[in-house]
Scaffold this motif. Structure first.
Motif, PDB file in Angstrom:
ATOM      1  N   TYR A  52       0.853  -1.191   0.000  1.00  0.00           N
ATOM      2  CA  TYR A  52       0.000   0.000   0.000  1.00  0.00           C
ATOM      3  C   TYR A  52       0.887   1.239   0.000  1.00  0.00           C
ATOM      4  O   TYR A  52       1.909   1.290   0.702  1.00  0.00           O
ATOM      5  CB  TYR A  52      -0.885   0.042   1.248  1.00  0.00           C
ATOM      6  CG  TYR A  52      -1.897  -1.066   1.359  1.00  0.00           C
ATOM      7  CD1 TYR A  52      -3.209  -0.890   0.929  1.00  0.00           C
ATOM      8  CD2 TYR A  52      -1.546  -2.296   1.909  1.00  0.00           C
ATOM      9  CE1 TYR A  52      -4.147  -1.910   1.037  1.00  0.00           C
ATOM     10  CE2 TYR A  52      -2.478  -3.324   2.022  1.00  0.00           C
ATOM     11  CZ  TYR A  52      -3.774  -3.122   1.581  1.00  0.00           C
ATOM     12  OH  TYR A  52      -4.694  -4.141   1.684  1.00  0.00           O
ATOM     13  N   TYR A  53       0.494   2.245  -0.799  1.00  0.00           N
ATOM     14  CA  TYR A  53       1.114   3.553  -0.654  1.00  0.00           C
ATOM     15  C   TYR A  53       0.606   4.166   0.647  1.00  0.00           C
ATOM     16  O   TYR A  53      -0.564   4.032   1.003  1.00  0.00           O
ATOM     17  CB  TYR A  53       0.743   4.467  -1.825  1.00  0.00           C
ATOM     18  CG  TYR A  53       1.234   3.985  -3.161  1.00  0.00           C
ATOM     19  CD1 TYR A  53       2.599   3.899  -3.434  1.00  0.00           C
ATOM     20  CD2 TYR A  53       0.331   3.634  -4.171  1.00  0.00           C
ATOM     21  CE1 TYR A  53       3.056   3.456  -4.670  1.00  0.00           C
ATOM     22  CE2 TYR A  53       0.779   3.196  -5.399  1.00  0.00           C
ATOM     23  CZ  TYR A  53       2.139   3.110  -5.649  1.00  0.00           C
ATOM     24  OH  TYR A  53       2.574   2.664  -6.873  1.00  0.00           O
ATOM     25  N   LEU A  54       1.503   4.856   1.381  1.00  0.00           N
ATOM     26  CA  LEU A  54       1.141   5.407   2.680  1.00  0.00           C
ATOM     27  C   LEU A  54       1.286   6.926   2.692  1.00  0.00           C
ATOM     28  O   LEU A  54       2.296   7.470   2.270  1.00  0.00           O
ATOM     29  CB  LEU A  54       2.049   4.824   3.772  1.00  0.00           C
ATOM     30  CG  LEU A  54       1.977   5.508   5.145  1.00  0.00           C
ATOM     31  CD1 LEU A  54       0.621   5.276   5.792  1.00  0.00           C
ATOM     32  CD2 LEU A  54       3.101   5.035   6.049  1.00  0.00           C
ATOM     33  N   LEU A  55       0.239   7.605   3.163  1.00  0.00           N
ATOM     34  CA  LEU A  55       0.285   9.025   3.467  1.00  0.00           C
ATOM     35  C   LEU A  55      -0.064   9.173   4.946  1.00  0.00           C
ATOM     36  O   LEU A  55      -1.171   8.809   5.367  1.00  0.00           O
ATOM     37  CB  LEU A  55      -0.701   9.816   2.609  1.00  0.00           C
ATOM     38  CG  LEU A  55      -0.834  11.313   2.963  1.00  0.00           C
ATOM     39  CD1 LEU A  55       0.497  12.024   2.768  1.00  0.00           C
ATOM     40  CD2 LEU A  55      -1.933  11.960   2.131  1.00  0.00           C
ATOM     41  N   ASN A  56       0.882   9.676   5.729  1.00  0.00           N
ATOM     42  CA  ASN A  56       0.702   9.754   7.179  1.00  0.00           C
ATOM     43  C   ASN A  56       0.750  11.194   7.656  1.00  0.00           C
ATOM     44  O   ASN A  56       1.588  11.986   7.222  1.00  0.00           O
ATOM     45  CB  ASN A  56       1.795   8.952   7.894  1.00  0.00           C
ATOM     46  CG  ASN A  56       1.818   9.208   9.391  1.00  0.00           C
ATOM     47  OD1 ASN A  56       2.634   9.979   9.884  1.00  0.00           O
ATOM     48  ND2 ASN A  56       0.914   8.577  10.111  1.00  0.00           N
ATOM     49  N   ILE A  57      -0.172  11.541   8.562  1.00  0.00           N
ATOM     50  CA  ILE A  57      -0.171  12.830   9.247  1.00  0.00           C
ATOM     51  C   ILE A  57      -0.270  12.533  10.733  1.00  0.00           C
ATOM     52  O   ILE A  57      -1.251  11.936  11.192  1.00  0.00           O
ATOM     53  CB  ILE A  57      -1.348  13.723   8.801  1.00  0.00           C
ATOM     54  CG1 ILE A  57      -1.291  13.971   7.294  1.00  0.00           C
ATOM     55  CG2 ILE A  57      -1.333  15.041   9.561  1.00  0.00           C
ATOM     56  CD1 ILE A  57      -2.486  14.732   6.760  1.00  0.00           C
ATOM     57  N   SER A  58       0.747  12.922  11.504  1.00  0.00           N
ATOM     58  CA  SER A  58       0.767  12.573  12.926  1.00  0.00           C
ATOM     59  C   SER A  58       1.313  13.722  13.762  1.00  0.00           C
ATOM     60  O   SER A  58       2.406  13.627  14.325  1.00  0.00           O
ATOM     61  CB  SER A  58       1.600  11.309  13.160  1.00  0.00           C
ATOM     62  OG  SER A  58       2.888  11.437  12.566  1.00  0.00           O
ATOM     63  N   ASN A  79      -1.931  -2.197  -6.091  1.00  0.00           N
ATOM     64  CA  ASN A  79      -2.490  -2.982  -7.193  1.00  0.00           C
ATOM     65  C   ASN A  79      -3.871  -2.513  -7.642  1.00  0.00           C
ATOM     66  O   ASN A  79      -4.194  -2.563  -8.828  1.00  0.00           O
ATOM     67  CB  ASN A  79      -2.567  -4.459  -6.796  1.00  0.00           C
ATOM     68  CG  ASN A  79      -1.200  -5.041  -6.497  1.00  0.00           C
ATOM     69  OD1 ASN A  79      -0.197  -4.671  -7.131  1.00  0.00           O
ATOM     70  ND2 ASN A  79      -1.123  -5.930  -5.515  1.00  0.00           N
ATOM     71  N   ASP A  80      -4.717  -2.060  -6.692  1.00  0.00           N
ATOM     72  CA  ASP A  80      -6.086  -1.706  -7.071  1.00  0.00           C
ATOM     73  C   ASP A  80      -6.421  -0.228  -6.894  1.00  0.00           C
ATOM     74  O   ASP A  80      -7.502   0.218  -7.297  1.00  0.00           O
ATOM     75  CB  ASP A  80      -7.091  -2.542  -6.274  1.00  0.00           C
ATOM     76  CG  ASP A  80      -6.911  -2.391  -4.764  1.00  0.00           C
ATOM     77  OD1 ASP A  80      -6.257  -1.427  -4.343  1.00  0.00           O
ATOM     78  OD2 ASP A  80      -7.438  -3.239  -4.023  1.00  0.00           O
ATOM     79  N   GLY A  81      -5.529   0.556  -6.282  1.00  0.00           N
ATOM     80  CA  GLY A  81      -5.767   1.983  -6.123  1.00  0.00           C
ATOM     81  C   GLY A  81      -6.840   2.325  -5.108  1.00  0.00           C
ATOM     82  O   GLY A  81      -7.288   3.473  -5.039  1.00  0.00           O
ATOM     83  N   LYS A  82      -7.266   1.372  -4.282  1.00  0.00           N
ATOM     84  CA  LYS A  82      -8.329   1.603  -3.308  1.00  0.00           C
ATOM     85  C   LYS A  82      -7.743   1.832  -1.911  1.00  0.00           C
ATOM     86  O   LYS A  82      -6.723   1.247  -1.544  1.00  0.00           O
ATOM     87  CB  LYS A  82      -9.293   0.422  -3.268  1.00  0.00           C
ATOM     88  CG  LYS A  82     -10.034   0.185  -4.588  1.00  0.00           C
ATOM     89  CD  LYS A  82     -10.971  -1.009  -4.457  1.00  0.00           C
ATOM     90  CE  LYS A  82     -11.725  -1.246  -5.759  1.00  0.00           C
ATOM     91  NZ  LYS A  82     -12.643  -2.424  -5.653  1.00  0.00           N
ATOM     92  N   ILE A  83      -8.435   2.675  -1.126  1.00  0.00           N
ATOM     93  CA  ILE A  83      -8.037   2.890   0.261  1.00  0.00           C
ATOM     94  C   ILE A  83      -8.290   1.617   1.055  1.00  0.00           C
ATOM     95  O   ILE A  83      -9.329   0.964   0.885  1.00  0.00           O
ATOM     96  CB  ILE A  83      -8.812   4.073   0.872  1.00  0.00           C
ATOM     97  CG1 ILE A  83      -8.409   5.378   0.171  1.00  0.00           C
ATOM     98  CG2 ILE A  83      -8.554   4.172   2.375  1.00  0.00           C
ATOM     99  CD1 ILE A  83      -9.158   6.596   0.662  1.00  0.00           C
TER     100      ILE A  83
END
Length: 446
Positions: A52-58, A79-83
Motif C-alpha cells: 500500500y502507498y502510505l500518506l501519514n499525518i501525525s 495494485n487496485d488503487g483503493k483505500i
C-alpha cells in the motif's frame, strides 16, 4: 528480515530507548514544556503481503500539562488503487485517528488520558501493570485513564474501551494520618492504604473451547480481582526517593497471592536519573500476577489452534502454587537517553520468564532517529529471549535526518491482527514494514 531486526535490537539495547510517543509511563518525570511537532510522511506499507502507498499525518503538541497526538494514515493499494478498507470501515475508526488527548502525567495530582493506553497501571502493578489496550493497528481502541490525588486521599482508574468497556479497574487510596496532627511525622505520616477492583466485561474474557460440545462457550466466571495494599515512603527528597510496599490480591472465584518489594529513585541534577524496583511474589493455586498486562488483549482468547487453544482465564485456572521475583531498572541520562528493562521469573517454572524493554534515543545524536520497544513472555532461557514468534511484540523505527525537518526511516512492527470468528476474536501474527519519508516541524518551546 527477522534475524536482522533481532540483531538491531540487541546492538542498540544499551544505547537506545523507546519513544515517549509510544510510552506514557514516565517514572522519573520532567516538567511538561510548551512544545510539539507537526509530522507527516509518505511511504509504503505491507499488510498480509499486500503493498500500500502510505500518506501519514501525525502531529503532536504539548502545551503546559495538555498533550494531543493524532495518527491519520491513508493507505492506498498499489495494485487496485483503493483505500485500505480495514482502516476506515466504521465511524469508530475516525475517533481512533485521535491517538490520545491527555492532561498532566501519571503520578501528578490530576492526570487524564483518552485514546491509546500504552502502559497503564494501578498502584504497584500487582493487578494492572503495563496494560496496552491496542493489540495492533487494526485493533485500536479508545480507552481512558483518570487519576486524582487530593493529598489525603485519591483514586486511579482505567477503562480499556469506551465503546464496550472491556477491562475496567479502579484503585482508591487514603493516607489516614494526614487527617491528624501525626500526618506531619516523617515517614509514618505519609503511610498509604489502598484497595483495588479490576475485571474484564468483554465476553471474550470467559470464552473457552469445550472439547465435548466441540464449540466455543462462555460459561466460566469473570476474572473479578480485588486487592489491598499498604505503602510506606522511607525517603522522599528532591534527589532520593525510597519506599516499601505490600500487596494482597484475590481473584473472587479463583486463587490469591501476595507481593512485597521496594522502589528506589535517584535524580542526579539532570545528569543521571535511576529508578529501580525489586519485588518478591508468592502465589497460591489459580493465581497470575499483573493479570491485565501488555499481552492481555492477545492472551484473552486465542484461536490459532481451536482444539488446543488456551485463554488467559484458562491459564489462570491451571496455574499452580509458586513463587518468583520481579525486577525493573530505568536509566535516564541528560534527560534524553532512557533505558527501561524489567524481568520476571518464577522459581519452579523454567519457561516463565517475562521480558519488557523500552528504549528511547530522541536527540542524543542530531541526525539519528531510533525508537524501539520489545516484549516477550514464556522465556525458557537467555537464548530464547530475543526471538519473534507468537510470544513476542516488537516496535522498531530507525531513521536518518539528512536535513533538519526531514526524516528517512524504516518502521518494523511485529504485532497481532484481530480476525473475527463468529462472535469471538482470533489473533494472528501481523508483520508491518514501512519505509518512510517524514516531515517534522517543531513548534513552541525554546
Amino acid at each position: 528480515m527477522k534475524k536482522t531486526v533481532i540483531l538491531l535490537l540487541a546492538i542498540t539495547l544499551l544505547t537506545s530507548a523507546y519513544s515517549q510517543r509510544r510510552v506514557q509511563r514516565e517514572p522519573i518525570q520532567q516538567k511538561p514544556q510548551t512544545t510539539g511537532e507537526f509530522s507527516g510522511g509518505i511511504g509504503l506499507s505491507w499488510f498480509d503481503g499486500k503493498p500500500y502507498y502510505l500518506l501519514n499525518i501525525s502531529p503532536e503538541i504539548a502545551f503546559g500539562k495538555i498533550g494531543v497526538g493524532l495518527d491519520v494514515n491513508l493507505r492506498i493499494g498499489v495494485n487496485d488503487g483503493k483505500i485500505r478498507n480495514e482502516d476506515w470501515n466504521e465511524p469508530y475508526d475516525f475517533l481512533r485517528a485521535i491517538r490520545y488527548v491527555r492532561y498532566g502525567l501519571k503520578g501528578e495530582p490530576l492526570y487524564a488520558r483518552l485514546g491509546a493506553l500504552d502502559y497503564a497501571r494501578l498502584g504497584h502493578g500487582t493487578i494492572v501493570y503495563y496494560y496496552k489496550n491496542n493489540a495492533s493497528y487494526d485493533d485500536r481502541k479508545v480507552g481512558l485513564e483518570f487519576d486524582v490525588d487530593f493529598g489525603k486521599f485519591g483514586f486511579e482508574s482505567v477503562i480499556s474501551d469506551l465503546k464496550k468497556v472491556g477491562v475496567f479497574g479502579v484503585r482508591g487510596y487514603v493516607r489516614p494520618l494526614k487527617f491528624t496532627p501525626a500526618g506531619n511525622i516523617p515517614i509514618i505520616g505519609s503511610i498509604e492504604l489502598g484497595a483495588t477492583y479490576a475485571t474484564d466485561l468483554d465476553k471474550s474474557a470467559i470464552a473457552h473451547y469445550d472439547p465435548v460440545k466441540r464449540e466455543i462457550v462462555q460459561d466460566w466466571e469473570r476474572p473479578d480481582v480485588i486487592g489491598f495494599d499498604i505503602g510506606l515512603p522511607i525517603v522522599k527528597t528532591k534527589i532520593f526517593g525510597w519506599d516499601v510496599y505490600f500487596d494482597y490480591v484475590k481473584f473472587l472465584n479463583y486463587g490469591s497471592g501476595i507481593a512485597y518489594g521496594s522502589n528506589f529513585e535517584f535524580r542526579g541534577l539532570g545528569l543521571l536519573n535511576i529508578g529501580a524496583k525489586i519485588e518478591r511474589r508468592n502465589f497460591g493455586d489459580q493465581f497470575l500476577p499483573s493479570y491485565f498486562n501488555y499481552f492481555y488483549e492477545v492472551e484473552r482468547f486465542n484461536l490459532r489452534d481451536t482444539v488446543n487453544a488456551t485463554s488467559k482465564l484458562q491459564n489462570l485456572k491451571l496455574a499452580k502454587k509458586t513463587a518468583g521475583t520481579y525486577g525493573e531498572l530505568i536509566f535516564t541520562i541528560l534527560g534524553q537517553l532512557q533505558i527501561l528493562g524489567s524481568y520476571q521469573q518464577l522459581d519452579a517454572t523454567p519457561e516463565s520468564g517475562t521480558l519488557h524493554l523500552d528504549l528511547e534515543f530522541p536527540q542524543v545524536l542530531p541526525t539519528i532517529v531510533f525508537d524501539a520497544g520489545y516484549d516477550r513472555r514464556n522465556i525458557k532461557n537467555f537464548g530464547d529471549a530475543f526471538r519473534l514468534d507468537e510470544r513476542s511484540l516488537l516496535y522498531a523505527e530507525v531513521g536518518y535526518k539528512p536535513v533538519k525537518y526531514i526524516v528517512i526511516s524504516m518502521l518494523y512492527q511485529w504485532t497481532f491482527k484481530p480476525i473475527r470468528v463468529g462472535d469471538q476474536t482470533k489473533y494472528e501474527v501481523q508483520k508491518r514494514v514501512e519505509p518512510r519519508v517524514s516531515f517534522v516541524f517543531p513548534f513552541g518551546g525554546k
